[in-house]
Scaffold this motif. Structure first.
Motif, PDB file in Angstrom:
ATOM      1  N   ALA A  91      13.398  13.278   8.295  1.00 18.69           N
ATOM      2  CA  ALA A  91      13.864  12.672   7.037  1.00 18.69           C
ATOM      3  C   ALA A  91      13.464  11.206   6.951  1.00 18.69           C
ATOM      4  O   ALA A  91      13.002  10.734   5.903  1.00 18.69           O
ATOM      5  CB  ALA A  91      15.379  12.825   6.905  1.00 18.69           C
ATOM      6  N   VAL A  92      13.627  10.480   8.051  1.00 20.26           N
ATOM      7  CA  VAL A  92      13.216   9.075   8.066  1.00 20.26           C
ATOM      8  C   VAL A  92      11.705   8.975   7.883  1.00 20.26           C
ATOM      9  O   VAL A  92      11.218   8.140   7.111  1.00 20.26           O
ATOM     10  CB  VAL A  92      13.655   8.364   9.370  1.00 20.26           C
ATOM     11  N   ALA A  93      10.965   9.836   8.581  1.00 22.04           N
ATOM     12  CA  ALA A  93       9.505   9.792   8.487  1.00 22.04           C
ATOM     13  C   ALA A  93       9.028  10.116   7.072  1.00 22.04           C
ATOM     14  O   ALA A  93       8.187   9.406   6.509  1.00 22.04           O
ATOM     15  CB  ALA A  93       8.895  10.764   9.491  1.00 22.04           C
ATOM     16  N   ALA A  94       9.560  11.176   6.487  1.00 23.63           N
ATOM     17  CA  ALA A  94       9.127  11.583   5.145  1.00 23.63           C
ATOM     18  C   ALA A  94       9.464  10.523   4.102  1.00 23.63           C
ATOM     19  O   ALA A  94       8.616  10.158   3.282  1.00 23.63           O
ATOM     20  CB  ALA A  94       9.769  12.921   4.776  1.00 23.63           C
ATOM     21  N   SER A  95      10.680  10.015   4.151  1.00 24.84           N
ATOM     22  CA  SER A  95      11.065   8.996   3.168  1.00 24.84           C
ATOM     23  C   SER A  95      10.266   7.710   3.386  1.00 24.84           C
ATOM     24  O   SER A  95       9.852   7.058   2.417  1.00 24.84           O
ATOM     25  CB  SER A  95      12.575   8.728   3.224  1.00 24.84           C
ATOM     26  N   GLY A  96      10.016   7.358   4.630  1.00 28.77           N
ATOM     27  CA  GLY A  96       9.205   6.173   4.918  1.00 28.77           C
ATOM     28  C   GLY A  96       7.781   6.325   4.412  1.00 28.77           C
ATOM     29  O   GLY A  96       7.213   5.394   3.818  1.00 28.77           O
ATOM     30  N   LEU A  97       7.201   7.496   4.622  1.00 30.04           N
ATOM     31  CA  LEU A  97       5.838   7.737   4.132  1.00 30.04           C
ATOM     32  C   LEU A  97       5.758   7.637   2.610  1.00 30.04           C
ATOM     33  O   LEU A  97       4.772   7.137   2.073  1.00 30.04           O
ATOM     34  CB  LEU A  97       5.344   9.106   4.594  1.00 30.04           C
ATOM     35  N   LEU A  98       6.804   8.097   1.939  1.00 31.89           N
ATOM     36  CA  LEU A  98       6.823   8.002   0.479  1.00 31.89           C
ATOM     37  C   LEU A  98       6.917   6.550   0.002  1.00 31.89           C
ATOM     38  O   LEU A  98       6.479   6.231  -1.104  1.00 31.89           O
ATOM     39  CB  LEU A  98       7.991   8.811  -0.092  1.00 31.89           C
ATOM     40  N   LEU A  99       7.470   5.684   0.839  1.00 33.35           N
ATOM     41  CA  LEU A  99       7.626   4.273   0.469  1.00 33.35           C
ATOM     42  C   LEU A  99       6.404   3.415   0.812  1.00 33.35           C
ATOM     43  O   LEU A  99       6.265   2.308   0.307  1.00 33.35           O
ATOM     44  CB  LEU A  99       8.875   3.693   1.142  1.00 33.35           C
ATOM     45  N   VAL A 100       5.516   3.910   1.662  1.00 30.51           N
ATOM     46  CA  VAL A 100       4.350   3.123   2.085  1.00 30.51           C
ATOM     47  C   VAL A 100       3.458   2.705   0.915  1.00 30.51           C
ATOM     48  O   VAL A 100       3.064   1.532   0.848  1.00 30.51           O
ATOM     49  CB  VAL A 100       3.539   3.857   3.186  1.00 30.51           C
ATOM     50  N   PRO A 101       3.124   3.581  -0.036  1.00 30.59           N
ATOM     51  CA  PRO A 101       2.256   3.122  -1.136  1.00 30.59           C
ATOM     52  C   PRO A 101       2.844   1.943  -1.914  1.00 30.59           C
ATOM     53  O   PRO A 101       2.117   1.011  -2.268  1.00 30.59           O
ATOM     54  CB  PRO A 101       2.126   4.366  -2.033  1.00 30.59           C
ATOM     55  N   THR A 102       4.131   1.962  -2.152  1.00 28.70           N
ATOM     56  CA  THR A 102       4.764   0.853  -2.864  1.00 28.70           C
ATOM     57  C   THR A 102       4.703  -0.416  -2.022  1.00 28.70           C
ATOM     58  O   THR A 102       4.434  -1.502  -2.543  1.00 28.70           O
ATOM     59  CB  THR A 102       6.232   1.193  -3.198  1.00 28.70           C
ATOM     60  N   THR A 103       4.940  -0.281  -0.733  1.00 28.87           N
ATOM     61  CA  THR A 103       4.869  -1.443   0.153  1.00 28.87           C
ATOM     62  C   THR A 103       3.472  -2.048   0.114  1.00 28.87           C
ATOM     63  O   THR A 103       3.316  -3.266   0.022  1.00 28.87           O
ATOM     64  CB  THR A 103       5.239  -1.040   1.598  1.00 28.87           C
ATOM     65  N   LEU A 104       2.458  -1.207   0.189  1.00 25.92           N
ATOM     66  CA  LEU A 104       1.083  -1.709   0.146  1.00 25.92           C
ATOM     67  C   LEU A 104       0.776  -2.409  -1.172  1.00 25.92           C
ATOM     68  O   LEU A 104       0.114  -3.446  -1.192  1.00 25.92           O
ATOM     69  CB  LEU A 104       0.094  -0.559   0.378  1.00 25.92           C
ATOM     70  N   GLN A 105       1.282  -1.849  -2.259  1.00 26.16           N
ATOM     71  CA  GLN A 105       1.003  -2.460  -3.554  1.00 26.16           C
ATOM     72  C   GLN A 105       1.772  -3.769  -3.736  1.00 26.16           C
ATOM     73  O   GLN A 105       1.204  -4.764  -4.180  1.00 26.16           O
ATOM     74  CB  GLN A 105       1.340  -1.499  -4.685  1.00 26.16           C
ATOM     75  N   LEU A 106       3.042  -3.783  -3.385  1.00 29.84           N
ATOM     76  CA  LEU A 106       3.850  -4.980  -3.612  1.00 29.84           C
ATOM     77  C   LEU A 106       3.587  -6.081  -2.597  1.00 29.84           C
ATOM     78  O   LEU A 106       3.649  -7.270  -2.933  1.00 29.84           O
ATOM     79  CB  LEU A 106       5.336  -4.620  -3.606  1.00 29.84           C
ATOM     80  N   ARG A 107       3.326  -5.718  -1.363  1.00 27.37           N
ATOM     81  CA  ARG A 107       3.193  -6.718  -0.304  1.00 27.37           C
ATOM     82  C   ARG A 107       1.752  -7.133  -0.040  1.00 27.37           C
ATOM     83  O   ARG A 107       1.496  -8.282   0.265  1.00 27.37           O
ATOM     84  CB  ARG A 107       3.814  -6.199   0.979  1.00 27.37           C
ATOM     85  N   ALA A 108       0.820  -6.182  -0.116  1.00 29.60           N
ATOM     86  CA  ALA A 108      -0.573  -6.489   0.223  1.00 29.60           C
ATOM     87  C   ALA A 108      -1.489  -6.478  -0.997  1.00 29.60           C
ATOM     88  O   ALA A 108      -2.685  -6.704  -0.864  1.00 29.60           O
ATOM     89  CB  ALA A 108      -1.086  -5.493   1.257  1.00 29.60           C
ATOM     90  N   GLU A 109      -0.921  -6.173  -2.156  1.00 32.43           N
ATOM     91  CA  GLU A 109      -1.681  -6.095  -3.402  1.00 32.43           C
ATOM     92  C   GLU A 109      -2.845  -5.110  -3.286  1.00 32.43           C
ATOM     93  O   GLU A 109      -3.935  -5.331  -3.797  1.00 32.43           O
ATOM     94  CB  GLU A 109      -2.146  -7.482  -3.846  1.00 32.43           C
ATOM     95  N   ILE A 110      -2.586  -4.019  -2.579  1.00 30.19           N
ATOM     96  CA  ILE A 110      -3.549  -2.919  -2.454  1.00 30.19           C
ATOM     97  C   ILE A 110      -3.072  -1.820  -3.391  1.00 30.19           C
ATOM     98  O   ILE A 110      -1.919  -1.411  -3.333  1.00 30.19           O
ATOM     99  CB  ILE A 110      -3.590  -2.391  -1.001  1.00 30.19           C
TER     100      ILE A 110
END
Length: 157
Positions: free
Chosen positions: A18-37
């Motif tokens: 559950a932690v892994a799946a939810s974390g993976l779903l959050l990675v794209p947003t993190t990349l966009q908001l934090r790294a502007e990718i």
């Protein structure tokens, strides 16, 4: 896992997944908001809040489960001198994951918060690989010990 109810290991596995799946779903947003990718896809805002809350709740459960592992599982492994490196590294990674999560949300310096976010993603990947390896090698060790002990010692006779 000796000393724990039969439901403990499946619950542990579900929580980690559950932690892994939810974390993976959050990675794209993190990349966009934090790294502007631009990953090309990310969760909608309303969904992201629910997934983030689920991720946090499951992470708290992992902390509780880790605490439940200390008195029996960790102590037994320590006494037997088995899987010490991977077990100690898993505990260290959990502490670093908790610390980096706090940094992501509460550091005022944006660069430090971004660094914590990237570290959190990397530490999570390391944790998933290591917990899988730790579990599989532990299972193989127990299986080998019960097979080589013979049918009577293994409880089959």
């Amino acid at each position: 896992m000796k000393g724990y109810p039969s439901w403990f290991l499946p619950v542990l596995i579900v929580i980690v997944l559950a932690v892994a799946a939810s974390g993976l779903l959050l990675v794209p947003t993190t990349l966009q908001l934090r790294a502007e990718i631009d990953p090309g896809w990310r969760l909608a805002a309303a969904t992201r809040i629910g997934v983030g809350a689920s991720h946090t709740a499951a992470a708290f459960l992992i902390s509780s489960v880790a605490g439940a592992l200390a008195p029996i599982h960790v102590r037994a492994g320590w006494r037997r001198r088995r899987h010490l490196a991977s077990g100690a590294l898993l505990l260290a990674l959990l502490a670093l994951l908790a610390t980096s999560a706090v940094g992501v949300f509460y550091l005022a310096d944006e660069q430090l918060a971004n660094l914590c976010a990237y570290a959190h993603i990397g530490l999570s990947a390391a944790f998933l690989l290591l917990i899988t390896w730790h579990g599989l090698t532990g299972w193989a060790t127990r299986r080998h010990a019960s097979c080589s002990a013979g049918p009577i010692a293994a409880g089959h006779g």
